[in-house]
Enzyme design. Structure first.
Site, PDB file in Angstrom:
ATOM      1  N   GLU A 112       0.826  -1.217   0.000  1.00  0.00           N
ATOM      2  CA  GLU A 112       0.000   0.000   0.000  1.00  0.00           C
ATOM      3  C   GLU A 112       0.856   1.261   0.000  1.00  0.00           C
ATOM      4  OE1 GLU A 112      -3.120  -0.047   2.960  1.00  0.00           O
ATOM      5  OE2 GLU A 112      -3.283   2.130   2.941  1.00  0.00           O
ATOM      6  N   LYS A 290      -6.820  -0.907  11.920  1.00  0.00           N
ATOM      7  CA  LYS A 290      -6.214  -1.299  10.639  1.00  0.00           C
ATOM      8  C   LYS A 290      -5.030  -0.365  10.335  1.00  0.00           C
ATOM      9  CE  LYS A 290      -5.826  -1.596   5.939  1.00  0.00           C
ATOM     10  NZ  LYS A 290      -5.118  -0.716   5.006  1.00  0.00           N
ATOM     11  N   ASP A 306       5.196 -14.404  12.008  1.00  0.00           N
ATOM     12  CA  ASP A 306       3.860 -14.971  11.783  1.00  0.00           C
ATOM     13  C   ASP A 306       2.866 -13.810  11.942  1.00  0.00           C
ATOM     14  OD1 ASP A 306       1.412 -16.161  11.891  1.00  0.00           O
ATOM     15  OD2 ASP A 306       2.014 -17.791  13.219  1.00  0.00           O
ATOM     16  N   HIS A 404      -2.379  10.686  -0.807  1.00  0.00           N
ATOM     17  CA  HIS A 404      -2.431   9.545  -1.729  1.00  0.00           C
ATOM     18  C   HIS A 404      -2.319  10.024  -3.166  1.00  0.00           C
ATOM     19  CE1 HIS A 404      -4.273   6.082   0.778  1.00  0.00           C
ATOM     20  NE2 HIS A 404      -3.369   6.745   1.435  1.00  0.00           N
TER      21      HIS A 404
END
Ligand code: MEV
Length: 458
Positions: A112, A290, A306, A404
């Site tokens: 991202e 998130k 992991d 962005h």
């Protein structure tokens, strides 16, 4: 079923038969089956050939898959089963991180855009007063042993607790190396848990796993002590497995961000209000967390952790009170500055697992310069906090799209052939005019290059 212009159906043997939709009588059945006996035993190339045939891959697509990049095919083949290739992700570094007074360059692997830039920017404004503070608790993991078929589970619980020493000793016998380096089973806890099929006894074996993530050590120990627990309780042990709700292996990170470094008290208030939204609403809390995981998982990928275990632990911890909440808290202190705090499980290792197998993960750990799993956890907590701050700051002020779009414009400028200073010029024009597309980038690159050429000649 009609798929991509072809007729697909399953025959009696559950094979997929691919037929042309044109005159059925003329169709030449091409048998495709995913039932491939001993596929795992075949060499990589042979597996790739089978898949290529199955999926109709072009030569170029097969070539792409065959490129193992910086991972030796032999290592890849040992890491997981049925390997047919490898896939590269960008490996970047976030800069400016000062954590517990020590400077870190932080490797991040992520698909991202904006995450790495956001982390670096956030870390830059967090450098005052020794930077971000971060402390990890001891590396204690939990192994769960489920005991069913008990007539008197509370009595069984008492018996298990009474045999704590015997259970710990048996667990430690399976991993003398861990014990030698100062780790090993430390404690036994037991709870009676009401389930849909009646009460069960859940025994927790608490293990200090030192610098390992710990799943192997804990699972082996849980399996070893299971017969002892059956003998003690008279019940039947079913599952023996690590818990990813690693709430005895937490990282706590905190930071003060000075109001004048982020646009004043108004911005501080906006960030606190943005956090309050997450604290009040699980729909927002999921996205808030998130954002934290964007940073945490990027470091986890770079160091071959992991990452599913870390994700599972984070979200379970966020919901530990019965309602899903943000993993961080943002407040305004008495001087009007922004202060933030993050607490989450961080089960990471610097030995064992893929960390020491993947050559790039080894390089990532060297770049980080961490001496222990605890230090790695502290860095990852700090990165999560910085990432969270960056997202909230952007969301509560200009919104995230502007940043962005700037990155997108940059990519377009480069794709259109811009190099050096020309990249920034093209980006500035596209962003200021709000016209961000490839055709315009190309037009600008050609125009500005021509003008530059003319200037040089005159
Ligand atoms: C995007 O990957 C992450 C954010 O949505 C996080 C957030 O909303 O806090 C920007």
């Amino acid at each position: 079923m009609l798929l991509g212009g072809s007729l697909l159906y399953f025959d009696a043997c559950r094979k997929i038969i691919l037929l042309s939709p044109r005159p059925l009588g003329e169709a030449i059945p091409m048998e495709r089956t995913s039932r491939i006996p001993e596929f795992y035993k075949k060499p990589i190339e042979e597996r790739r050939r089978i898949v290529a045939e199955f999926a109709g891959l072009t030569e170029e697509e097969v070539r792409l898959l065959s490129n193992f990049g910086n991972l030796d095919p032999a290592i890849a083949d040992r890491m997981i089963e049925n390997v047919i290739g490898a896939m590269s992700y960008p490996f970047a570094v976030a800069v400016n991180f000062l954590i517990n007074g020590k400077d870190y360059i932080v490797p991040m692997v992520i698909e991202e855009a904006s995450v790495v830039a956001a982390a670096s920017n956030a870390a830059r404004v967090m450098r005052r007063d020794g930077g971000i503070k971060s402390r990890a608790t001891g590396p204690l993991m939990i192994g769960q042993i489920q005991v069913i078929g008990l007539k008197a589970p509370y009595y069984a619980r008492a018996l298990v607790l009474d045999h704590k020493d015997e259970i710990i000793q048996a667990a430690n016998e399976v991993d003398p190396v861990l014990v030698k380096v100062g780790g090993g089973a430390r404690d036994v806890e037991a709870r009676v848990v009401e389930g849909p099929r009646g009460p069960m006894l859940v025994v927790h074996l608490i293990v200090d796993v030192r610098d390992a993530m710990g799943a192997n050590a804990v699972n082996t120990m849980a399996e070893k002590v299971a017969p002892i627990i059956e003998r003690i309780t008279g019940g039947k042990v079913l599952l023996r497995i690590i818990s990813n709700l690693a709430d005895k292996r937490l990282v706590r990170s905190w930071v003060k961000v000075y109001k004048e470094d982020i646009g004043g008290e108004e911005v501080v208030d906006a960030i606190v209000d943005a956090w309050a939204f997450a604290a009040a609403d699980p729909y927002r809390a999921a996205t808030h967390n998130k954002g934290i995981m964007n940073g945490v998982i990027a470091v986890a990928l770079a160091t071959a952790q992991d990452h599913r275990a870390i994700e599972a632990g984070a979200h379970a911890y966020a919901a530990r009170d019965g309602r899903y909440k943000p993993l961080s808290v943002w407040e305004k202190d008495a001087d009007g500055n922004l202060v933030g705090f993050l607490e989450m499980p961080m089960a990471v290792g610097t030995i064992g697992g893929a960390t020491r197998v993947h050559p790039v993960a080894k390089v990532a750990l060297k770049i980080l310069g961490v001496q222990s799993a605890t230090e790695l956890a502290e860095v990852m907590g700090a990165v999560g906090l910085a990432q969270n701050f960056a997202a909230l700051r952007a969301l509560a002020t200009e919104g995230i799209q502007r940043g962005h779009m700037r990155l997108h414009a940059r990519n377009l400028a480069i794709m259109a052939g811009a190099t050096g200073d020309l990249i920034d010029k093209v980006v500035e024009i596209m962003v200021s005019e709000g016209k961000i597309n490839f055709a315009y980038a190309k037009e600008l690159v050609e125009k500005l290059s021509r003008e530059g050429e003319a200037d040089r000649k005159s």
